[in-house]
Design an enzyme around this catalytic site. Sequence first.
Site, PDB file in Angstrom:
ATOM      1  N   GLY A   1      52.985 -36.076  78.624  1.00 45.13           N
ATOM      2  CA  GLY A   1      51.967 -38.063  78.282  1.00 45.13           C
ATOM      3  C   GLY A   1      52.037 -38.657  77.378  1.00 45.13           C
ATOM      4  O   GLY A   1      51.341 -39.215  77.013  1.00 45.13           O
TER       5      GLY A   1
ATOM      6  N   ASN B   1      59.390 -27.467  91.453  1.00 39.50           N
ATOM      7  CA  ASN B   1      59.856 -27.471  92.846  1.00 39.50           C
ATOM      8  C   ASN B   1      60.898 -26.139  93.489  1.00 39.50           C
ATOM      9  O   ASN B   1      61.711 -26.919  94.239  1.00 39.50           O
ATOM     10  CB  ASN B   1      60.379 -28.368  92.552  1.00 39.50           C
ATOM     11  CG  ASN B   1      59.406 -29.743  92.071  1.00 39.50           C
ATOM     12  OD1 ASN B   1      58.304 -30.221  92.809  1.00 39.50           O
ATOM     13  ND2 ASN B   1      59.551 -30.763  91.945  1.00 39.50           N
ATOM     14  N   THR B   2      61.037 -25.267  92.591  1.00 32.47           N
ATOM     15  CA  THR B   2      62.326 -24.065  93.385  1.00 32.47           C
ATOM     16  C   THR B   2      60.982 -23.065  93.293  1.00 32.47           C
ATOM     17  O   THR B   2      60.517 -22.833  92.643  1.00 32.47           O
ATOM     18  CB  THR B   2      63.187 -24.407  92.356  1.00 32.47           C
ATOM     19  OG1 THR B   2      63.804 -26.035  91.916  1.00 32.47           O
ATOM     20  CG2 THR B   2      63.933 -22.863  92.994  1.00 32.47           C
TER      21      THR B   2
ATOM     22  N   SER C   1      59.714 -25.355  86.550  1.00 35.77           N
ATOM     23  CA  SER C   1      59.738 -26.491  87.405  1.00 35.77           C
ATOM     24  C   SER C   1      59.604 -26.108  89.282  1.00 35.77           C
ATOM     25  O   SER C   1      59.068 -24.976  89.406  1.00 35.77           O
ATOM     26  CB  SER C   1      61.072 -26.813  88.117  1.00 35.77           C
ATOM     27  OG  SER C   1      61.347 -27.518  89.244  1.00 35.77           O
TER      28      SER C   1
ATOM     29  N   GLY D   1      52.717 -37.496  83.600  1.00 35.15           N
ATOM     30  CA  GLY D   1      53.091 -38.691  82.288  1.00 35.15           C
ATOM     31  C   GLY D   1      51.212 -38.451  81.932  1.00 35.15           C
ATOM     32  O   GLY D   1      50.870 -37.795  81.528  1.00 35.15           O
TER      33      GLY D   1
ATOM     34  N   SER E   1      55.506 -29.175  78.164  1.00 40.19           N
ATOM     35  CA  SER E   1      54.856 -28.719  79.115  1.00 40.19           C
ATOM     36  C   SER E   1      55.907 -28.855  80.271  1.00 40.19           C
ATOM     37  O   SER E   1      55.882 -30.562  80.078  1.00 40.19           O
ATOM     38  CB  SER E   1      53.780 -28.146  79.827  1.00 40.19           C
ATOM     39  OG  SER E   1      53.591 -28.618  79.965  1.00 40.19           O
ATOM     40  N   ASN E   2      56.379 -28.771  81.528  1.00 39.09           N
ATOM     41  CA  ASN E   2      56.527 -28.957  81.789  1.00 39.09           C
ATOM     42  C   ASN E   2      55.830 -29.768  83.170  1.00 39.09           C
ATOM     43  O   ASN E   2      54.280 -30.108  82.738  1.00 39.09           O
ATOM     44  CB  ASN E   2      57.219 -27.876  83.667  1.00 39.09           C
ATOM     45  CG  ASN E   2      58.726 -28.756  84.106  1.00 39.09           C
ATOM     46  OD1 ASN E   2      58.292 -29.846  84.770  1.00 39.09           O
ATOM     47  ND2 ASN E   2      59.864 -28.211  84.359  1.00 39.09           N
TER      48      ASN E   2
ATOM     49  N   LYS F   1      61.498 -23.799  78.415  1.00 37.08           N
ATOM     50  CA  LYS F   1      60.465 -24.660  78.243  1.00 37.08           C
ATOM     51  C   LYS F   1      59.758 -24.011  80.374  1.00 37.08           C
ATOM     52  O   LYS F   1      59.558 -23.518  80.943  1.00 37.08           O
ATOM     53  CB  LYS F   1      61.022 -25.395  79.314  1.00 37.08           C
ATOM     54  CG  LYS F   1      60.583 -26.996  80.280  1.00 37.08           C
ATOM     55  CD  LYS F   1      60.584 -28.272  80.068  1.00 37.08           C
ATOM     56  CE  LYS F   1      60.414 -29.011  80.621  1.00 37.08           C
ATOM     57  NZ  LYS F   1      61.020 -30.625  80.932  1.00 37.08           N
TER      58      LYS F   1
ATOM     59  N   ASN G   1      69.097 -28.761  79.376  1.00 35.49           N
ATOM     60  CA  ASN G   1      68.343 -27.917  79.791  1.00 35.49           C
ATOM     61  C   ASN G   1      69.388 -27.293  81.461  1.00 35.49           C
ATOM     62  O   ASN G   1      69.981 -28.280  82.313  1.00 35.49           O
ATOM     63  CB  ASN G   1      66.990 -28.737  80.621  1.00 35.49           C
ATOM     64  CG  ASN G   1      66.185 -28.310  81.501  1.00 35.49           C
ATOM     65  OD1 ASN G   1      65.930 -27.649  82.204  1.00 35.49           O
ATOM     66  ND2 ASN G   1      65.145 -28.625  80.814  1.00 35.49           N
TER      67      ASN G   1
HETATM   68  C1  LIG Z   1      61.479 -37.569  87.874  1.00 38.43           C
HETATM   69  C2  LIG Z   1      61.412 -36.667  86.832  1.00 38.43           C
HETATM   70  C3  LIG Z   1      62.172 -35.534  87.299  1.00 38.43           C
HETATM   71  C4  LIG Z   1      62.319 -34.519  86.467  1.00 38.43           C
HETATM   72  N1  LIG Z   1      62.976 -32.982  86.481  1.00 38.43           N
HETATM   73  C5  LIG Z   1      63.020 -32.020  85.326  1.00 38.43           C
HETATM   74  C6  LIG Z   1      64.446 -31.653  85.161  1.00 38.43           C
HETATM   75  O1  LIG Z   1      64.902 -31.569  85.568  1.00 38.43           O
HETATM   76  N2  LIG Z   1      64.408 -29.951  84.234  1.00 38.43           N
HETATM   77  C7  LIG Z   1      62.813 -30.112  83.780  1.00 38.43           C
HETATM   78  O2  LIG Z   1      62.629 -29.111  83.114  1.00 38.43           O
HETATM   79  N3  LIG Z   1      61.913 -31.331  83.626  1.00 38.43           N
HETATM   80  C8  LIG Z   1      61.878 -31.677  84.643  1.00 38.43           C
HETATM   81  N4  LIG Z   1      61.404 -33.555  84.193  1.00 38.43           N
HETATM   82  C9  LIG Z   1      59.959 -32.936  83.547  1.00 38.43           C
HETATM   83  C10 LIG Z   1      60.013 -33.856  82.271  1.00 38.43           C
HETATM   84  O3  LIG Z   1      61.226 -33.488  81.510  1.00 38.43           O
HETATM   85  C11 LIG Z   1      58.588 -34.109  81.406  1.00 38.43           C
HETATM   86  O4  LIG Z   1      58.440 -31.880  81.191  1.00 38.43           O
HETATM   87  C12 LIG Z   1      57.442 -33.896  82.045  1.00 38.43           C
HETATM   88  O5  LIG Z   1      57.649 -35.114  83.204  1.00 38.43           O
HETATM   89  C13 LIG Z   1      56.336 -34.050  81.595  1.00 38.43           C
HETATM   90  O6  LIG Z   1      56.935 -35.674  80.475  1.00 38.43           O
HETATM   91  P1  LIG Z   1      56.132 -36.998  80.826  1.00 38.43           P
HETATM   92  O7  LIG Z   1      54.974 -36.515  81.126  1.00 38.43           O
HETATM   93  O8  LIG Z   1      56.290 -36.964  79.347  1.00 38.43           O
HETATM   94  O9  LIG Z   1      56.808 -37.461  81.804  1.00 38.43           O
HETATM   95  C14 LIG Z   1      60.992 -34.131  85.324  1.00 38.43           C
HETATM   96  C15 LIG Z   1      59.705 -35.314  85.410  1.00 38.43           C
HETATM   97  C16 LIG Z   1      60.039 -36.239  85.880  1.00 38.43           C
HETATM   98  C17 LIG Z   1      58.838 -37.076  85.767  1.00 38.43           C
END
Ligand SMILES: Cc1cc2nc3c(=O)[nH]c(=O)nc-3n(C[C@H](O)[C@H](O)[C@H](O)COP(=O)(O)O)c2cc1C
Length: 346
Positions: free
Chosen positions: A289, A173-174, A171, A260, A237-238, A209, A137
């Site tokens: 989730g 966060n950027t 993301s 989650g 999704s993200n 993504k 990624n």
């Molecule tokens: C701590 C953390 C860091 C993450 N870092 C990235 C990242 O660097 N790049 C990205 O595409 N998604 C990142 N994600 C998003 C996850 O890949 C995923 O899309 C999102 O958490 C939803 O899935 P989940 O509910 O199973 O966690 C991050 C998620 C978490 C919780």
Amino acid sequence: MILDAAASVLRLFPAETAHSATIRLSQAFSPLLPRARPDDSRLAVRALGLNFPNPIGLAAGFDKNAQVPDAMLRFGFGFVECGTVTPRPQAGNPRPRLFRLAEDRAVINRMGFNNDGMEAVARRLVARRRNGICGINIGANKDALDRIEDYRLAFARLAPLADYVAVNVSSPNTPGLRGLQDRGELTRLLETLGATRAQLPTAVPLLLKIAPDLDAHALDDIAEVALAAGIEGLIVSNTTIARPPSLKSRHASEAGGLSGAPLFEPSTRILREMYARTGAKLILIGVGGVASGSDAYAKIRAGASLVQLYSALAFEGSGLVGRIKQELLACLVRDGFANVGDAVGK
Ligand SMILES: Cc1cc2nc3c(=O)[nH]c(=O)nc-3n(C[C@H](O)[C@H](O)[C@H](O)COP(=O)(O)O)c2cc1C
């Protein structure tokens, strides 16, 4: 077992300390980890020109620096996505930046693409034995003057070492990154990457993504641009910037992306909407989730050929993946599907 015992102790530590320790333990014990049992052939998925032994993948963000892809594959994941990786190393946002919302079975993170940079990650990928599917990624550095050029650099360096490349434009966060999902910018980004890919000796599958916080008009644009650009798939999704009023945890109003359990419904809705727009023309990876076999099954029936998870790992032991696969198989058998592929979008 060693890792499960360690994980329960680690849950007492701040979330990021626990995560770094998990990576180090997985690295140290990787050769000793028993390999998960071979998967039932009904779980196998043929997609993106690859043979996935099962559809359950580890989502990006867990192994940002490609330190433990093989250890994670041994746990029984059908594939692992490393990253997000940027061209240059960067520290990410100040800590604390990762929060467990235990009462909500959720996580909030504002890591900000902390990673070792593409050269360090490339060295690790070269050293790897490549005995399982590993996607990479990619993203742009926070201080990039030209974001699209950052994606081009990371793609050119890492695509030859990856089974697929995921382009992360979602993301939260950027600052400004999600603007790359807009029609004009996205067209330019995907055209640039398409042209770069055409110069590589082998055509690596390219996936985009996307965020869950998109309206119908934005989904129309993304579907059209993705199809026109000839990419192979979407990851839906993200994390979300929304905060459902039902959240109970004291961390609920921390800034960042929420993942989650509370993300399951909105991310599955966007997945279904994307499947309605792209049908069989794109491979969809459903993420958000997932914590059980029936969650994974719901993503598949909404249109996902493959599924990923991350946050549920913070609350469940290493048995999670095996449990999900067993439950998923039971769902398929119960409803008369011969394999995962038969249930996609049904
Ligand atoms: C701590 C953390 C860091 C993450 N870092 C990235 C990242 O660097 N790049 C990205 O595409 N998604 C990142 N994600 C998003 C996850 O890949 C995923 O899309 C999102 O958490 C939803 O899935 P989940 O509910 O199973 O966690 C991050 C998620 C978490 C919780």
